[in-house]
Design a protein around this motif. Structure first.
Motif, mmCIF file in Angstrom:
data_model
loop_
_atom_site.group_PDB
_atom_site.id
_atom_site.type_symbol
_atom_site.label_atom_id
_atom_site.label_comp_id
_atom_site.label_asym_id
_atom_site.label_seq_id
_atom_site.Cartn_x
_atom_site.Cartn_y
_atom_site.Cartn_z
ATOM 1 N N MET A 123 1.128 -1.320 0.345
ATOM 2 C CA MET A 123 0.087 -0.390 -0.252
ATOM 3 C C MET A 123 0.640 1.196 0.083
ATOM 4 O O MET A 123 0.381 2.467 0.330
ATOM 5 N N ALA A 124 1.844 1.402 -0.676
ATOM 6 C CA ALA A 124 2.914 2.591 -0.369
ATOM 7 C C ALA A 124 2.583 3.405 -1.437
ATOM 8 O O ALA A 124 2.508 4.625 -1.093
ATOM 9 N N HIS A 125 2.265 2.990 -2.363
ATOM 10 C CA HIS A 125 1.459 3.945 -3.189
ATOM 11 C C HIS A 125 -0.082 4.749 -2.947
ATOM 12 O O HIS A 125 -0.175 5.803 -3.615
ATOM 13 N N LYS A 126 -0.327 4.196 -1.559
ATOM 14 C CA LYS A 126 -1.637 4.826 -1.701
ATOM 15 C C LYS A 126 -1.658 5.413 -0.397
ATOM 16 O O LYS A 126 -2.409 6.325 0.237
ATOM 17 N N LYS A 127 0.134 6.075 -0.210
ATOM 18 C CA LYS A 127 0.681 6.403 1.355
ATOM 19 C C LYS A 127 -0.584 7.931 2.007
ATOM 20 O O LYS A 127 -0.213 8.227 2.799
ATOM 21 N N ASP A 128 -0.890 8.626 0.661
ATOM 22 C CA ASP A 128 -1.071 9.945 0.693
ATOM 23 C C ASP A 128 -2.827 9.628 0.215
ATOM 24 O O ASP A 128 -3.275 11.463 0.661
#
Length: 240
Positions: A123-128
């Protein structure tokens, strides 16, 4: 890890748990199954140190929890991670901020660890992003990352896949299996979904009417990601 000796829990005149005894060793994956009202939720509250037994002994890491001070109980709670059916993410915080929250509450800032955990659960790509922008499966991945931030000894999963479809359920099971391989954690998986429990748990506690009926041994197999098209999956399942 955990030992319960003739544990009962009574609320006024309601018997929630009655004469429960079992032991769980460090590193086990244990399922807890039972119909609604069987005592699963009360047992989970005891394991999470939110409640103490009315009768009997609950021993965690060789310590009788009824003999612990409030400070010692709080220290033990920090070693327990919790994953809920409804995710319990804060909608006004980003994914990264939700995962960092358990650390923030104890005055620790470790952005590198938060990002590592988000990468671990994919889920790093959805951190924001915010929770409202995520699917159910994505929310549960974030919840799992959050539960791991304090390096827990125990991970308590309360109906963690009950709100998910079959594909997302398998994704969460695979992730829990990966967590078990890479982290020295004991997992309790409370569920009414027997097929899901069969995929994950090595031992299953069966409850009914506030009692522990027995324990069933199980041999789960590691789930591998399927590349089968969704249409073919539906056709395969409906053909059974």
């Amino acid at each position: 890890m955990y030992t319960l000796e003739h544990v009962s829990k009574v609320y006024e005149e309601t018997i929630a748990l009655q004469d429960i005894s079992f032991s769980v060793q460090q590193g086990e994956i244990v399922g807890v199954v039972g119909k609604s009202g069987s005592g699963k939720s009360t047992l989970l509250r005891l394991l999470n140190l939110l409640e103490t037994p009315t009768e009997g002994r609950l021993v965690l890491a060789d310590k009788d929890v009824t003999q612990l001070s409030k400070k010692e109980i709080q220290q033990q709670k920090q070693k327990i991670g919790m994953v809920f059916q409804q995710y319990n993410l804060l909608n006004n915080l980003t994914v990264k901020e939700n995962v960092a929250l358990p650390l923030k509450l104890i005055g620790v800032k470790d952005e590198e660890k938060v990002l590592e955990l988000l990468s671990f659960v994919g889920m790093a790509h959805k951190k924001d992003s915010y929770p409202a922008q995520l699917s159910g499966g994505e929310k549960q991945r974030v919840a799992l990352a959050r539960a791991l931030t304090r390096n827990p000894d125990v991970l308590l999963c309360d109906e963690a896949t009950s709100s998910l479809d079959e594909e997302n359920t398998d994704d969460v099971i695979r992730l829990l299996q990966q967590i078990h391989q890479e982290f020295p954690v004991t997992i309790f998986f409370v569920s009414h979904e027997l097929d899901t429990v069969k995929k994950l748990c090595e031992r299953v506690l069966v409850m009914e009417d506030s009692r522990l009926l027995g324990t069933v041994e199980n041999q789960p197999t590691l789930l591998e990601k399927s590349n089968q098209p969704y249409l073919e999956k539906v056709q395969r399942r409906l053909a059974k």
